[in-house]
Each structure stands twice: as C-alpha cells, then as structure tokens.
Design a protein around this motif. Structure first.
Motif, PDB file in Angstrom:
ATOM      1  N   MET A   1       0.841  -1.201   0.000  1.00 26.50           N
ATOM      2  CA  MET A   1       0.000   0.000   0.000  1.00 26.50           C
ATOM      3  C   MET A   1       0.875   1.249   0.000  1.00 26.50           C
ATOM      4  N   LEU A   2       0.628   2.137  -0.929  1.00 25.25           N
ATOM      5  CA  LEU A   2       1.411   3.353  -1.043  1.00 25.25           C
ATOM      6  C   LEU A   2       0.948   4.378  -0.011  1.00 25.25           C
ATOM      7  N   VAL A   3       1.876   4.844   0.809  1.00 23.70           N
ATOM      8  CA  VAL A   3       1.574   5.847   1.821  1.00 23.70           C
ATOM      9  C   VAL A   3       2.059   7.205   1.325  1.00 23.70           C
ATOM     10  N   THR A   4       1.139   8.151   1.220  1.00 24.42           N
ATOM     11  CA  THR A   4       1.478   9.483   0.737  1.00 24.42           C
ATOM     12  C   THR A   4       1.693  10.420   1.911  1.00 24.42           C
ATOM     13  N   LYS A   5       2.846  11.063   1.942  1.00 28.59           N
ATOM     14  CA  LYS A   5       3.116  12.032   2.989  1.00 28.59           C
ATOM     15  C   LYS A   5       2.407  13.341   2.677  1.00 28.59           C
ATOM     16  N   LEU A   6       2.024  14.047   3.723  1.00 32.23           N
ATOM     17  CA  LEU A   6       1.310  15.308   3.559  1.00 32.23           C
ATOM     18  C   LEU A   6       2.123  16.285   2.722  1.00 32.23           C
ATOM     19  N   GLU A   7       3.433  16.297   2.944  1.00 34.95           N
ATOM     20  CA  GLU A   7       4.293  17.246   2.243  1.00 34.95           C
ATOM     21  C   GLU A   7       4.368  16.986   0.746  1.00 34.95           C
ATOM     22  N   SER A   8       4.042  15.747   0.327  1.00 36.25           N
ATOM     23  CA  SER A   8       4.155  15.406  -1.089  1.00 36.25           C
ATOM     24  C   SER A   8       2.943  15.836  -1.907  1.00 36.25           C
ATOM     25  N   LEU A   9       1.877  16.254  -1.243  1.00 35.41           N
ATOM     26  CA  LEU A   9       0.675  16.672  -1.956  1.00 35.41           C
ATOM     27  C   LEU A   9       0.872  18.043  -2.586  1.00 35.41           C
ATOM     28  N   SER A  10       0.145  18.274  -3.662  1.00 34.66           N
ATOM     29  CA  SER A  10       0.247  19.561  -4.350  1.00 34.66           C
ATOM     30  C   SER A  10      -0.343  20.673  -3.494  1.00 34.66           C
ATOM     31  N   ASN A  11       0.022  21.902  -3.811  1.00 33.76           N
ATOM     32  CA  ASN A  11      -0.503  23.048  -3.067  1.00 33.76           C
ATOM     33  C   ASN A  11      -2.019  23.131  -3.163  1.00 33.76           C
ATOM     34  N   GLU A  12      -2.557  22.835  -4.348  1.00 38.60           N
ATOM     35  CA  GLU A  12      -4.006  22.919  -4.546  1.00 38.60           C
ATOM     36  C   GLU A  12      -4.745  21.932  -3.650  1.00 38.60           C
ATOM     37  N   ILE A  13      -4.224  20.706  -3.556  1.00 38.89           N
ATOM     38  CA  ILE A  13      -4.859  19.694  -2.711  1.00 38.89           C
ATOM     39  C   ILE A  13      -4.746  20.080  -1.243  1.00 38.89           C
ATOM     40  N   LEU A  14      -3.593  20.570  -0.847  1.00 35.10           N
ATOM     41  CA  LEU A  14      -3.398  20.954   0.549  1.00 35.10           C
ATOM     42  C   LEU A  14      -4.319  22.104   0.946  1.00 35.10           C
ATOM     43  N   ILE A  15      -4.481  23.073   0.071  1.00 32.80           N
ATOM     44  CA  ILE A  15      -5.379  24.187   0.369  1.00 32.80           C
ATOM     45  C   ILE A  15      -6.816  23.689   0.506  1.00 32.80           C
ATOM     46  N   ASP A  16      -7.209  22.766  -0.370  1.00 32.02           N
ATOM     47  CA  ASP A  16      -8.552  22.197  -0.284  1.00 32.02           C
ATOM     48  C   ASP A  16      -8.742  21.447   1.037  1.00 32.02           C
ATOM     49  N   LEU A  17      -7.727  20.704   1.462  1.00 26.63           N
ATOM     50  CA  LEU A  17      -7.799  19.985   2.734  1.00 26.63           C
ATOM     51  C   LEU A  17      -7.919  20.959   3.905  1.00 26.63           C
ATOM     52  N   ILE A  18      -7.118  21.996   3.890  1.00 28.25           N
ATOM     53  CA  ILE A  18      -7.113  22.959   4.992  1.00 28.25           C
ATOM     54  C   ILE A  18      -8.437  23.708   5.067  1.00 28.25           C
ATOM     55  N   GLU A  19      -8.972  24.082   3.920  1.00 31.16           N
ATOM     56  CA  GLU A  19     -10.198  24.882   3.902  1.00 31.16           C
ATOM     57  C   GLU A  19     -11.445  24.072   4.232  1.00 31.16           C
ATOM     58  N   ASN A  20     -11.464  22.796   3.832  1.00 30.68           N
ATOM     59  CA  ASN A  20     -12.719  22.047   3.889  1.00 30.68           C
ATOM     60  C   ASN A  20     -12.719  20.817   4.791  1.00 30.68           C
ATOM     61  N   TYR A  21     -11.556  20.299   5.151  1.00 32.30           N
ATOM     62  CA  TYR A  21     -11.535  19.014   5.843  1.00 32.30           C
ATOM     63  C   TYR A  21     -10.783  19.014   7.171  1.00 32.30           C
ATOM     64  N   ILE A  22      -9.912  19.955   7.396  1.00 34.65           N
ATOM     65  CA  ILE A  22      -9.151  19.997   8.644  1.00 34.65           C
ATOM     66  C   ILE A  22      -9.759  21.041   9.567  1.00 34.65           C
ATOM     67  N   ASN A  23     -10.051  20.620  10.782  1.00 37.32           N
ATOM     68  CA  ASN A  23     -10.618  21.534  11.768  1.00 37.32           C
ATOM     69  C   ASN A  23      -9.683  22.727  11.967  1.00 37.32           C
ATOM     70  N   GLY A  24     -10.245  23.932  11.879  1.00 37.49           N
ATOM     71  CA  GLY A  24      -9.432  25.125  12.063  1.00 37.49           C
ATOM     72  C   GLY A  24      -8.727  25.154  13.405  1.00 37.49           C
ATOM     73  N   VAL A  25      -9.334  24.538  14.426  1.00 31.99           N
ATOM     74  CA  VAL A  25      -8.697  24.455  15.741  1.00 31.99           C
ATOM     75  C   VAL A  25      -7.389  23.679  15.642  1.00 31.99           C
ATOM     76  N   ASP A  26      -7.396  22.573  14.899  1.00 30.68           N
ATOM     77  CA  ASP A  26      -6.174  21.785  14.713  1.00 30.68           C
ATOM     78  C   ASP A  26      -5.137  22.557  13.899  1.00 30.68           C
ATOM     79  N   ILE A  27      -5.616  23.355  12.961  1.00 28.97           N
ATOM     80  CA  ILE A  27      -4.691  24.179  12.174  1.00 28.97           C
ATOM     81  C   ILE A  27      -3.976  25.172  13.078  1.00 28.97           C
ATOM     82  N   PHE A  28      -4.743  25.828  13.951  1.00 29.68           N
ATOM     83  CA  PHE A  28      -4.150  26.805  14.859  1.00 29.68           C
ATOM     84  C   PHE A  28      -3.141  26.155  15.804  1.00 29.68           C
TER      85      PHE A  28
END
Length: 292
Positions: free
Chosen positions: A1-28
C-alpha cells in the motif's frame, strides 16, 4: 500500500484539505508556525476555515482565541460546545460579543448550559444580522434566559435559514409563529421544546421547500382549538418533502391517523413517515401507498 506524505501533496490539494476538511482548531494548534514556511504560506493563502471547539482543552482554547482575532472573517462554520468544557461559550462571547463579526459564517452550532452563560440573549440577537443558513442550538437550563423564546421565534423568520435544529430542556411551547418566512427552510428538527398542531400547520403552509421535518407535538391549550382538516388554507403541494416524523407527546387525543391523511395527500414524494405516540403506540410506514 502506497503511503502518501502530507508534504508530497500539491498546493491545490493541501489548500482544499485545509479549507474544507481539517478543523481550524487543529490548524491553529498543530500547523501554524509548527511545520515549515510552505505550510505557513498555504495557510495564509486560504480563504476560509471551519472551527469546532468541542472538547478542546482550556489552554488550547485560550491559544486559539488569540489567533482567531486575526482570522475570524474566514470562519464559515463554527461549533461551540460546553460538553465537558463548561464556560467555553461564555469565554468565547467575552472575546466576540457579536456573531455579526464573522462575515463568512454560514453554519453555527451551539451546545450550551445557561447556568454558565449570562450574556447569551444579546449574542443570539446578533445571529439575526448574519447570513447563516444552518443553525443548531442545544441548551440546558434555558429557562434562565428570559428572552430565549422570542429570539428563537425570530430566528425562524430568517429568510436564509435552510437547516434548523433545536433541542432544549424547557416545556413552554411556541405560542405562535409570527409572519413566518420559511420559503428556503429545508430541514427542521425540534426536540425538547414542543409544538402544537397549529404550529405544525403554519410550518406546512409556509415552508413550501421543506425536505425533512421532525417535531414533537403536544396538546393545544384548553382555551384554543385545533382544526385538523382545515382545508380553507389551500395548502400548496409539498413536492420536496421526503421524511416526516411526528412525535405526539403523552396522551394526545386531538388528532387521529385518518385525519392526518388529508395532509399526507399534499406530500406526493414522501418516502419515510414515522408516527410516534409516547403514551405507548408506535407506527412506522415506509410504503405510503398502503396508507393513503
């Protein structure tokens, strides 16, 4: 099973994750100034966050409040809960005295204990000036909030409300629904606080785009009357309604199932119907062709 590191994702995907899927509290708490310049830059490029403060530690909550003062205009969904964290909402409202400050806020969820919130009425009033379309309120000891009943009634008149959930522990009923403007209301759940059948009729008359209804119904006061087959209203067909749950409280005797059929006939696409009598009788119908 291929494990993808967070850092390897594109900027567009990371922004989508941050805006829509990651709790802002965890971001802070875990991302801002914690990883590297790339993530800090991506967070700064984000245009929205959602924040759920349920179960957060007091020290982390205080830390988030400091960061939130500069980012509150990007919050689109906000959840505040005193479940296992008494005093959280009071502390939040001491920092933000009006929800109107959250310009992008569209979803608000409040789970509070009125024993620990003594400035709630003013802040609830501020909701009326927002563009919120999803509102969820759960409360204990609400009887301590003198204006709460009037505020909730006012909220139901908000033209932008699409989803409304209310669960509180007081029994005084909605005495009336003033000039309801529920044209956009799609989902309605009322627990704890009970409606009368006249209240329900007003909902069915005004919320012509309703999809889901779940309400508790109590007997009308003795000096009022409940007209069941009130055809003079000429109800519009509720073509979008697919789920209807009626819970009749205690020994409710004003309505029979046969009388309810009149209203079912204006719901041509109803898929799920539940009729619950707390006195002991329970019915659940899924194929309405056998009922109407």
């Amino acid at each position: 099973m291929l494990v993808t590191k967070l850092e390897s994702l594109s900027n567009e995907i990371l922004i989508d994750l941050i805006e829509n899927y990651i709790n802002g509290v965890d971001i802070f708490i875990s991302l801002i100034n914690q990883l590297n310049n790339r993530f800090d830059d991506l967070i700064n490029r984000c245009k929205r966050f959602y924040s759920d403060f349920t179960g957060i530690r007091k020290s982390e909550f205080s830390f988030c409040m400091k960061l939130l003062s500069n980012n509150h205009n990007m919050i689109t969904s906000l959840t505040l809960s005193e479940r296992d964290t008494p005093g959280q909402i009071h502390s939040f409202l001491c920092s933000f005295r009006s929800f109107e400050q959250f310009k992008q806020l569209r979803r608000l969820h409040l789970d509070f204990d009125a024993n620990s919130v003594d400035i709630m009425d003013q802040e609830l009033h501020s909701i009326l000036k927002t563009s919120i379309h999803t509102l969820s309120i759960k409360g204990k000891n609400v009887r301590l909030l003198f204006e709460f009943n009037c505020i909730v009634l006012a909220m139901l008149t908000l033209t932008k409300i699409r989803r409304f959930f209310l669960s509180i522990d007081i029994q005084p009923v909605f005495c009336y629904f003033p000039s309801l403007n529920l044209i956009k209301l799609e989902y309605l759940t009322i627990e704890g606080r009970d409606c009368t059948w006249n209240n329900v009729k007003e909902i069915l008359k005004c919320a012509t785009n309703i999809i889901y209804v779940n309400v508790r119904i109590i007997q009308e006061l003795s000096n009022s009357t409940e007209l069941i087959n009130d055809k003079q209203y000429n109800y519009k067909s509720l073509t979008k309604l697919h789920t209807l749950i009626f819970e009749f409280i205690n020994d409710y005797s004003s309505i029979t199932f046969d009388q309810l059929v009149y209203y079912f006939n204006i719901m041509p696409n109803l898929h799920k119907l539940e009729i619950i009598y707390t006195a002991g009788q329970y019915r659940s119908y899924f194929n309405l062709e056998n009922v109407i």
